[in-house]
Design an enzyme around this catalytic site. Structure first.
Site, short mmCIF file in Angstrom:
data_model
loop_
_atom_site.label_atom_id
_atom_site.label_comp_id
_atom_site.label_asym_id
_atom_site.label_seq_id
_atom_site.Cartn_x
_atom_site.Cartn_y
_atom_site.Cartn_z
N HIS A 164 136.01 -6.61 -28.06
CA HIS A 164 134.72 -6.67 -28.76
C HIS A 164 133.89 -5.43 -28.50
O HIS A 164 132.68 -5.44 -28.71
CB HIS A 164 133.94 -7.93 -28.36
CG HIS A 164 134.75 -9.18 -28.39
ND1 HIS A 164 135.41 -9.66 -27.28
CD2 HIS A 164 135.05 -10.02 -29.40
CE1 HIS A 164 136.07 -10.77 -27.59
NE2 HIS A 164 135.88 -11.01 -28.87
S1 FES Z 1 134.34 -7.03 -25.08
FE1 FES Z 1 134.84 -9.11 -25.35
S2 FES Z 1 136.36 -9.43 -23.85
FE2 FES Z 1 135.78 -7.35 -23.53
#
Ligand code: FES
Length: 216
Positions: A164
């Site tokens: 993410h």
């Molecule tokens: S940014 Fe979501 S698990 Fe690392």
């Protein structure tokens, strides 16, 4: 009693998720450094699997770990990042144009033992030791030490989590504006010689336990 050098690798500058995490076995102290160059894939961990899963300390020889390289060992079934930081990387950690971008530049949150609550988040400045699990939802961040590149001109080098988009610097400190809330944890560890790191055992006088961090 410590087990010697069970090491896992995702490459000197590599990375990946838990799914493609590679495990290699180095049977004796000294082998980890060689592994940092060759990165062979070994099918599974050797006899101490049960002991390791129970959290026994492991010893890792970092004498052959070149500046700028990372190795990954498994401890308590978790990836532990060990990085030999260069003088330039250490200098960057202290630059205000970087620290002002971080969510917790002074490691105020309980994500490390007291002996790593400093500007370099480690015992020896040049050697970084982290639990390599993103504090957002648990992916394994990718070692991305080179400044600039795809992460933008202001990227100082550090870790990028592909799940993410969370970012951490070369001390595992999380940047602002990303989903991950906290710095990468520092496990209990100690140097049993100038070039041997014991993961899972504190220096004398400390009783830090990884279970006490705010988030793994
Ligand atoms: S940014 Fe979501 S698990 Fe690392």
């Amino acid at each position: 009693m410590a087990e010697s050098a069970q090491a896992g690798s995702m490459g000197a500058h590599g990375g990946g998720t838990r799914r493609d995490f590679l495990v290699l076995t180095a049977s004796a102290l000294g082998a980890v450094g060689a592994a940092a160059v060759a990165w062979p894939l070994i099918s599974s961990m050797n006899p101490a699997r049960d002991t390791l899963a129970a959290g026994a300390p492991i010893d890792v020889d970092v004498s052959h770990l070149a500046e700028g390289q990372q190795i990954i060992v498994l401890w308590r079934s978790r990836p532990i990042f060990i990085v030999h930081r260069s003088a330039a990387e250490l200098k960057t950690l202290q630059e205000q144009n970087v620290t002002t971008l971080l969510r917790d530049p002074n490691s105020a949150a309980d994500q490390q033992p007291d002996y790593a609550k400093n500007w370099h988040r480690s015992i020896k400045p040049e050697f970084l030791v982290l639990v390599g699990i993103c504090t957002h939802l648990g992916c394994i961040p990718i070692f991305t030490p080179d400044p600039g590149g795809n992460l933008g001109n202001d990227w100082p080098g550090g870790y990028f989590c592909p799940c993410h988009g969370s970012k951490y610097d070369m001390a595992g400190r999380v940047f602002q504006g990303v989903p991950a809330p906290l710095n990468l944890p520092v496990p209990p560890y100690n140097f049993i010689s100038d070039t041997s790191v014991r993961i899972g055992e504190n220096p004398p006088g400390s009783n830090f336990d990884l279970d006490s961090v705010e988030q793994l």
